[in-house]
Scaffold this motif. Structure first.
Motif, PDB file in Angstrom:
ATOM      1  N   PHE A 181      75.788  30.222 112.834  1.00 54.80           N
ATOM      2  CA  PHE A 181      75.537  29.235 111.388  1.00 54.80           C
ATOM      3  C   PHE A 181      74.205  28.399 111.675  1.00 54.80           C
ATOM      4  O   PHE A 181      73.613  28.094 110.504  1.00 54.80           O
ATOM      5  N   ARG A 184      71.371  30.924 112.826  1.00 54.79           N
ATOM      6  CA  ARG A 184      71.178  32.324 111.520  1.00 54.79           C
ATOM      7  C   ARG A 184      71.043  33.343 112.072  1.00 54.79           C
ATOM      8  O   ARG A 184      70.236  34.156 110.868  1.00 54.79           O
ATOM      9  N   TYR A 243      77.543  34.794 104.809  1.00 52.01           N
ATOM     10  CA  TYR A 243      76.329  34.629 104.232  1.00 52.01           C
ATOM     11  C   TYR A 243      75.764  35.270 103.232  1.00 52.01           C
ATOM     12  O   TYR A 243      75.889  36.380 103.049  1.00 52.01           O
ATOM     13  N   HIS A 276      82.250  27.157 104.123  1.00 53.76           N
ATOM     14  CA  HIS A 276      81.647  27.926 105.120  1.00 53.76           C
ATOM     15  C   HIS A 276      81.320  29.226 105.184  1.00 53.76           C
ATOM     16  O   HIS A 276      81.094  30.704 106.186  1.00 53.76           O
ATOM     17  N   GLY A 279      77.303  30.477 104.193  1.00 52.29           N
ATOM     18  CA  GLY A 279      76.320  30.014 104.209  1.00 52.29           C
ATOM     19  C   GLY A 279      75.240  30.505 102.777  1.00 52.29           C
ATOM     20  O   GLY A 279      75.828  31.621 102.720  1.00 52.29           O
ATOM     21  N   LYS A 335      70.947  32.282 101.674  1.00 48.61           N
ATOM     22  CA  LYS A 335      70.310  31.646 101.448  1.00 48.61           C
ATOM     23  C   LYS A 335      69.515  32.799  99.721  1.00 48.61           C
ATOM     24  O   LYS A 335      70.407  32.838  99.477  1.00 48.61           O
ATOM     25  N   SER A 343      70.263  20.427 105.643  1.00 50.06           N
ATOM     26  CA  SER A 343      70.730  21.146 105.411  1.00 50.06           C
ATOM     27  C   SER A 343      70.939  22.168 106.317  1.00 50.06           C
ATOM     28  O   SER A 343      70.244  23.784 106.277  1.00 50.06           O
ATOM     29  N   ASP A 344      71.724  22.639 107.782  1.00 49.65           N
ATOM     30  CA  ASP A 344      71.326  23.724 108.552  1.00 49.65           C
ATOM     31  C   ASP A 344      72.256  25.566 108.065  1.00 49.65           C
ATOM     32  O   ASP A 344      71.565  26.511 108.150  1.00 49.65           O
ATOM     33  N   TYR A 345      73.181  25.240 106.685  1.00 54.71           N
ATOM     34  CA  TYR A 345      73.387  26.324 105.899  1.00 54.71           C
ATOM     35  C   TYR A 345      72.680  26.790 104.937  1.00 54.71           C
ATOM     36  O   TYR A 345      73.212  27.731 104.104  1.00 54.71           O
ATOM     37  N   VAL A 346      71.642  25.862 104.589  1.00 54.14           N
ATOM     38  CA  VAL A 346      71.043  27.009 103.195  1.00 54.14           C
ATOM     39  C   VAL A 346      69.859  27.497 103.829  1.00 54.14           C
ATOM     40  O   VAL A 346      68.542  26.592 103.906  1.00 54.14           O
ATOM     41  N   ASP A 347      68.421  28.019 104.042  1.00 50.57           N
ATOM     42  CA  ASP A 347      67.830  29.086 103.900  1.00 50.57           C
ATOM     43  C   ASP A 347      66.671  29.872 102.455  1.00 50.57           C
ATOM     44  O   ASP A 347      68.179  29.388 101.529  1.00 50.57           O
ATOM     45  N   PHE A 362      60.654  21.399 106.441  1.00 48.93           N
ATOM     46  CA  PHE A 362      61.506  22.469 107.307  1.00 48.93           C
ATOM     47  C   PHE A 362      61.187  23.816 107.671  1.00 48.93           C
ATOM     48  O   PHE A 362      60.250  24.548 106.593  1.00 48.93           O
TER      49      PHE A 362
END
Lengths: 105, 415
Positions: A43, A46, B69, B94, B96, B98, B117-121, B158
């Motif tokens: 995570f 990615r 994700y 949990h 993710g 994008k 946020s690490d979990y959003v691209d 970002f």
């Protein structure tokens, strides 16, 4: 289709891997079992990785409970002769931070 | 391992996985733009759109299935009032995220939040490295919107968001410029294939790269290697020689699928048509039931016939290309891709004759504007006659005025 991927065991290792150190999955990595082995997803980076053998999955899952990767391999019954192949796979996983060095639990 | 289990990883993928690796979820058909090549024919919101609670239930399922994700799109997903709430809900569970956006809602505040946020691209869509090329396809002002969003993301720190480009005949000469643009904003370039899906079917003949451009693109991608993402969309080009990075197979229904805004599950994001509809997340059994039990997906996971491509020496490389590209150009699914690099697609299109390709079953395009009107806003109305340009102004001419020069305005003659 997934954009980010790597396949442990398919790509030759670029760096060495110390079988005598303790290893474990990175805390941000999730494992999804599949018929061929497993999918790993980090995570933080990615990145997606594939463990293409059930035996490799068993080894990775056994890592945190042992003082060294070598001991984990012995515990899951991997023949010593095939250790070189698994060492390469582990090196690939370490290079992409899927597994990290750490003390056993 | 049993003797029937495939030896290569890619063969496992062709037989389908326990859950998708790459799930596209289009949250809404509503969009502020009306891109000419929109693969989901988006524009108007569908009143049957999944509610917030239903979306949460889907996310709960994805968490249980360990779908790591989702690729959220639309429409323009950020126009949903509950968009950020759903993003937060997914990452807390949990899954993710994008998401693809034209950038309309990526303000400096939103950019700062995303950067944290690490979990959003984030994937910013842009189809021209210049406003001229981009806006011709995506609409006036859309280049500036995307660049403003990229500026905001870069200024918020970002790193590594995606600049996502659909390769067309008009922008294929700008690949280096796209790479430079991505570099300038600390983004990663992502190139994908134009599909004749949705409104893309209407413009495919005009927009899809020529054979010579496909070769250029292939050489460029080989040189770029892993630095440029493609979502595996150009695997049909692998027949030129060296395989491009990626799995090089059609993942539809096997490792890929689409959930549309009303919960319909299709085999892939480029195949919004009844022919590729596997079920709905509102069905008993939910998304999990559709993924595991749909007859369509079961059929896709069976070994596929190479059909007319069986005798072609390149079949192992290109696998016959893209199912959706064939379907929406009216070609048989077990034959060459319309953009087959050895030219079989061109022959197949000629052989198709005048048979019309299938139309999308779902269309949320906004109504075509009435002739002579621009925009759907209020119509400007003036009561009375247009003002005279003479000074002093001529008096208004009454309907009873009989003078042949009544209302004659010499200054207006030359206009």
């Amino acid at each position: 289709m997934p954009d980010e991927r790597g396949a442990a065991g398919l790509v030759p290792a670029v760096a060495g891997f110390d079988l005598d150190r303790p290893w474990r999955l990175h805390p941000q990595v999730s494992v999804r079992p599949e018929s061929f082995g497993a999918l790993l997803y980090h995570f933080g980076t990615r990145k997606l990785s594939f463990l293409k053998e059930p035996a490799l999955l068993a080894l990775v899952e056994a890592l945190p409970a042992h003082a060294s990767a070598r001991a984990a391999a012995a515990a899951v019954g991997l023949p010593a002769a095939s250790l070189g192949r698994y060492q390469q796979a582990l090196a690939t996983l370490a290079a992409s931070s899927m597994i990290v060095e750490g003390s056993p639990l | 391992m049993t003797t029937t289990a495939p030896a290569r990883l890619v063969d496992h993928f062709a037989r389908g996985l326990a859950a998708p690796i790459c799930l596209t979820w289009e949250l809404t058909y509503a969009c502020n733009l009306a891109c000419r090549h929109c693969l989901s024919s988006s524009g108007r919101r569908d009143p049957r759109e999944l509610t917030t609670a239903e979306c949460r239930a889907v996310i709960d399922e994805l968490e249980r299935l360990q779908v790591f994700y989702v690729n959220i799109g639309g429409g323009e997903p950020t126009v949903r009032a509950d968009f950020w709430e759903l993003v937060d809900y997914a990452t807390a569970h949990h899954v993710g995220v994008k998401f693809s956006t034209n950038g309309v809602r990526i303000t400096p505040e939103v950019a700062a939040r995303l950067a944290a946020s690490d979990y959003v691209d984030v994937q910013i869509s842009l189809d021209g490295a210049t406003a001229e090329v981009n806006d011709a396809v995506r609409g006036a002002g859309s280049y500036d919107t995307a660049v403003r969003a990229m500026t905001n993301l870069a200024e918020a720190g970002f790193r590594g968001f995606k600049l996502s480009v659909v390769v067309t005949r008009q922008n294929v000469g700008q690949l280096d410029a796209f790479a430079a643009l991505a570099d300038r904003y600390g983004a990663q370039l992502r190139l994908t294939r134009l599909r004749p899906s949705g409104r893309g079917a209407d413009v495919w003949d005009e927009l899809h790269p020529t054979a010579a451009q496909q070769r250029e693109l292939y050489d460029w991608l080989v040189a770029a290697g892993e630095n440029v993402l493609t979502g595996d969309s150009f695997f049909h080009l692998s027949a030129y020689g060296q395989a491009l990075p990626g799995l090089n197979l059609c993942g539809a229904g096997r490792v890929v699928c689409l959930i549309d805004p009303v919960g319909d599950v299709y085999a892939c994001p480029f195949a919004i048509h009844d022919e590729f509809l596997a079920g709905n997340v509102r069905d008993t059994g939910g998304f999990t039931g559709v993924w595991r039990s749909s007859e369509l997906f079961a059929a896709l996971r069976e070994p596929q016939s190479a059909g007319a491509c069986a005798s072609c020496g390149h079949f192992d490389a290109c696998q016959g290309g893209c199912m959706a590209a064939k379907f929406f150009t009216g070609l048989p699914l077990d034959g060459p891709d319309p953009e087959c690099v050895v030219g079989h697609g061109v022959d197949a299109l000629l052989a198709r004759g005048d048979a019309a390709p299938p139309k999308p079953s779902v269309d949320h395009s906004r109504p075509v504007r009435a002739a002579g009107r621009r925009g759907s806003g209020p119509v400007p109305v003036t009561i009375g006659r247009a003002p005279s340009v003479l000074s002093p102004a001529l008096p208004p001419v009454s309907a009873c005025q009989e003078n042949p020069l009544a209302g004659f305005d010499p200054a207006a003659v030359g206009r």
